[in-house]
Scaffold this active site. Structure first.
Site, PDB file in Angstrom:
ATOM      1  N   PHE A  33     101.043 -61.621 -28.401  1.00 52.92           N
ATOM      2  CA  PHE A  33     101.837 -60.545 -28.994  1.00 52.92           C
ATOM      3  C   PHE A  33     101.044 -59.231 -29.007  1.00 52.92           C
ATOM      4  CE2 PHE A  33     103.787 -64.517 -30.518  1.00 52.92           C
ATOM      5  CZ  PHE A  33     105.058 -64.329 -30.016  1.00 52.92           C
ATOM      6  N   SER A  34     100.884 -58.595 -30.145  1.00 55.91           N
ATOM      7  CA  SER A  34     100.300 -57.251 -30.144  1.00 55.91           C
ATOM      8  C   SER A  34      98.818 -57.210 -29.803  1.00 55.91           C
ATOM      9  CB  SER A  34     100.535 -56.565 -31.490  1.00 55.91           C
ATOM     10  OG  SER A  34     101.876 -56.146 -31.592  1.00 55.91           O
ATOM     11  N   ALA A  35      98.159 -58.339 -29.748  1.00 56.84           N
ATOM     12  CA  ALA A  35      96.781 -58.334 -29.244  1.00 56.84           C
ATOM     13  C   ALA A  35      96.755 -57.871 -27.791  1.00 56.84           C
ATOM     14  CB  ALA A  35      96.154 -59.717 -29.385  1.00 56.84           C
TER      15      ALA A  35
END
Length: 416
Positions: free
Chosen positions: A78-80
């Protein structure tokens, strides 16, 4: 640099853990087994490097029902993913193809529409472009899956009243960087993840979207109820009305919610695996993330090769904003250009990016330590707990790293 012996993971846990770890990291491995193991269908991987040398590479649980997690298991982080996309931009800047304080429109002329001609690359990278909202650029899931459309829509969009103010660009961040990178190189972000990140670092553990058949990385199936409750009629009604709320509630709703978007993660091979979403669909192994952040933790060096110059590393390490983030309910994110620090133990001297569910990559330049943590759990009832995984991984990792640094030099003894 002294060599730290690695050994089979500690046997005290009742949950079987694969891989190896330096003895000083036994408390970290036990916590990892206790917190991430024991759920059929769910699993996780954790890697810790110091000065590029692996000290921990462990995994637990299942990548799918009946399929054990392994060193080559990747999961959607995801946002990583944002930290990886930002690193692509830093690689381009490192070669003089971009300048952080130049307007984006100088490279991507279409972006200069609707009063955006002064927005700089630095503002784009630090969530200050005033383009965090989804409702103005996308009608639903089909639009979001069309990454080229999203790039064009953002180029044509008008910035909102939060231009210049840190406001988390939860999904738009990736398309903005992709549009900029495409304007400079003519290539999409999936290709740039390979040519600017994975290949120079010698890792097969970093991909944008599902790895191709030539890759040894396998993709874990998401486990849990995922985001289905968000799609209920009542939840959709409330979130839709929240678009107009003042302050953080409205900013968060506009940045994070679009009717039908919950279907993005449904199924064993969900739609999120099959697009280019540089803000959210990186599929990475733990060791892949640790390898990338190892270069950032070691002054831009990786395996004796220069990955980023000292000048660029100084720019990467600089905190751009100490202001509270308007789309994250005023959490003090301490934004760098594409990464964040956190004012919590173990995170003050480092930076990286945490994704939905708590997967993250992290660099600590003061010690040369880097971390990759990935898992496939996505269940709303446990989301708050999982989201805070860095709260136990970071301090236990840094404690183990300090202990390993004090330990006498030993011959390497890695065991599978």
């Amino acid at each position: 640099m002294s060599t730290v012996a690695s050994s089979p993971v500690p046997a005290e846990s009742s949950t079987p853990v694969g891989g190896y770890a330096a003895p000083e990291f036994a408390p970290l491995v036990r916590a990892f087994a206790r917190r991430m193991g024991g759920r059929p269908g769910a699993g996780a991987g954790l890697a810790v490097h110091r000065h590029g040398a692996p000290l921990v590479d462990v995994w637990v649980g299942e990548a799918a029902p009946g399929q054990d997690w392994s060193a080559g298991t990747g999961s959607v982080v995801f946002s990583a993913t944002k930290g990886i996309a930002a690193t692509v931009i830093h690689r381009l800047a490192d070669r003089g193809l971009l300048d952080y304080d130049t307007p984006v429109a100088a490279y991507w002329p279409e972006f200069g529409a609707q009063g955006k001609e002064r927005i700089t690359v630095r503002q784009l990278l630090s969530h200050r472009a005033g383009l965090s909202g989804l409702p103005d650029i996308a009608r639903g899931l089909d639009d979001v899956l069309d990454h080229r459309l999203m790039e064009r829509q953002l180029a044509a969009a008008k910035p909102d009243h939060l231009l210049g103010i840190p406001t988390y660009h939860a999904l738009t961040f990736g398309w903005l960087l992709a549009g900029l990178a495409r304007a400079v190189t003519g290539r999409g972000m999936a290709e740039l993840f390979r040519t600017e990140i994975a290949e120079p670092l010698g890792t097969d553990g970093i991909h944008l979207g599902r790895p191709g058949p030539e890759s040894a990385t396998t993709t874990a199936v998401l486990h849990g109820n995922r985001l289905a409750p968000v799609g209920s009629t009542y939840a959709s009604l409330v979130l839709g009305r929240a678009y107009g709320f003042p302050g953080a509630a409205g900013a968060a709703a506009r940045a994070l919610f679009l009717p039908g978007l919950e279907a993005f993660v449904e199924g064993d091979d969900p739609p999120i695996n099959h697009t280019e979403l540089p803000a959210g669909n990186g599929i990475c192994t733990a060791s892949g993330l640790a390898t990338l952040y190892g270069a950032l933790a070691c002054g831009g060096m990786s395996n004796g090769h220069r990955f980023l110059t000292p000048r660029t590393m100084r720019a990467v390490r600089r905190i751009e904003s100490y202001r509270l983030d308007h789309a994250l309910f005023y959490i003090p994110m301490l934004w760098h250009m594409g990464y964040h620090s956190l004012p919590v133990p173990g995170a003050r001297t480092g930076f990286g990016h945490i994704g939905l569910g708590g997967s993250f990559g992290w660099a600590d330049p003061s010690s040369g330590v880097s971390i990759g943590f990935v898992h496939n759990r996505l269940a709303l009832p446990a989301l708050a707990t999982d989201q805070l995984a860095a709260g136990w991984v970071l301090p236990l990792t840094m404690r183990g790293a300090r202990a390993a640094r004090r330990a006498p030099a030993r011959p390497a003894d890695r065991a599978a």
